[in-house]
Design an enzyme around this catalytic site. Sequence first.
Site, short mmCIF file in Angstrom:
data_model
loop_
_atom_site.label_atom_id
_atom_site.label_comp_id
_atom_site.label_asym_id
_atom_site.label_seq_id
_atom_site.Cartn_x
_atom_site.Cartn_y
_atom_site.Cartn_z
N SER A 295 13.00 -0.91 11.05
CA SER A 295 12.49 -0.85 12.43
C SER A 295 12.05 -2.23 12.91
O SER A 295 12.03 -2.48 14.11
CB SER A 295 11.36 0.16 12.53
OG SER A 295 10.77 0.41 11.27
N TYR A 296 11.70 -3.12 11.99
CA TYR A 296 11.21 -4.43 12.40
C TYR A 296 12.07 -5.58 11.88
O TYR A 296 11.75 -6.74 12.12
CB TYR A 296 9.76 -4.63 11.94
CG TYR A 296 8.87 -3.56 12.50
CD1 TYR A 296 8.41 -3.65 13.81
CD2 TYR A 296 8.56 -2.44 11.75
CE1 TYR A 296 7.64 -2.64 14.35
CE2 TYR A 296 7.78 -1.43 12.28
CZ TYR A 296 7.32 -1.54 13.59
OH TYR A 296 6.57 -0.54 14.13
N SER A 297 13.11 -5.24 11.15
CA SER A 297 13.88 -6.31 10.52
C SER A 297 15.32 -5.93 10.30
O SER A 297 15.69 -4.76 10.31
CB SER A 297 13.25 -6.65 9.16
OG SER A 297 13.33 -5.52 8.31
N ASP B 289 4.80 2.35 -1.51
CA ASP B 289 5.96 3.02 -0.88
C ASP B 289 7.16 3.03 -1.82
O ASP B 289 8.28 2.75 -1.40
CB ASP B 289 6.29 2.37 0.46
CG ASP B 289 7.18 3.25 1.35
OD1 ASP B 289 7.28 4.47 1.08
OD2 ASP B 289 7.79 2.72 2.29
N GLU C 158 15.06 4.36 -2.14
CA GLU C 158 15.59 3.40 -1.15
C GLU C 158 15.05 2.00 -1.37
O GLU C 158 15.66 1.02 -0.95
CB GLU C 158 15.14 3.81 0.26
CG GLU C 158 15.93 4.91 0.89
CD GLU C 158 15.18 5.44 2.12
OE1 GLU C 158 14.33 6.32 1.94
OE2 GLU C 158 15.46 4.94 3.22
#
Length: 328
Positions: free
Chosen positions: A44-46, A158, A162
């Site tokens: 979402s940011y990269s 996290d 993935e």
Amino acid sequence: DEWNDGGAAQGTQQETDASGQQTRQIVKKGVKDFTFGRTLGEGSYSTVLAATDRQNLKEYAIKVLDKRHIIKEKKVKYVNIERDTLNRLTEHPGVVRLYYTFQDERSLYFVLDLASGGELLGVLKKMGSFDIECSRFYAAEILDTIAYMHSRGVIHRDLKPENVLLDRDMHVKITDFGTAKILKMETKANGAISSSNGEMAGNPMDGAETDKAMSFVGTAEYVSPELLRDKNACKASDLWAFGCIIYQLLAGRPPFKAANEYLTFQKILALEYSFPEGFPEVARDLVERLLVLEPSSRLPVEHIMSHRFFDGVRWGKDLWKQKAPRLK
Ligand code: ADE
């Protein structure tokens, strides 16, 4: 500023030797030093792009972050956490290494190890599930890396298939430290530094951490009950996620999965999961000692390593030198 300007004006840096003597002046890397290639991933940011160092043709993965977007979405803190944690975790083959950071007017750049084998999730999906030998190997490399991160005072927060990448030889490289937590380090009377074990309850750092009422950290299926209950993660929270990963390697799906996040959280808090038929007993025993609601009752890393699921694993450097097992 630790963010070198990779654009027009190239920064320089004094390189010093062990005695602090200046040895030579080195020019910092910038955008112009790389040829950018295919897109490896998008967040979402990269965006992560394959890139080649023009001087020596060495390949990297470069994570490009849009500055305006990051500022607008108030993610500056997480970008700095990612850079700071990666800079702390440079001495282990299981962590994606950060080589350089720089910026230009528009973007921030992280130059990382290229993990050309892609995500463990992709490999697992292609195979359906792994046999016990493959599961043991990937679980062992992940655990060896968790042990290193924790010894350096870093909780990932996290962990999921993935975020477990594979290099060209199919060895593990853990990535995505944007939601990691750096533990307060304690200086012992003898001058030794260790990460504090009083991280769980009453850590004054957590009061200061304004993220308490904050958006949830982590991914629904792997999130620990203590994070859902108390908004508090500890080292054992990574071991909960690790238990979920071992289950998934062998079963082909994570233990707690429901139609939506809310229902997934309910299952986690109720410890509502079951093993599919044929799930190996030795793995079941280990998973049952990790998927424990009370974090302090989960098996500690050293006991996980000596669990019979890992019988035959040569922990340490050997693990990373051995040939990865053929996928089955
Ligand atoms: N996708 C995200 N990060 C990556 C990396 N370091 N190597 C390969 N693919 C990636």
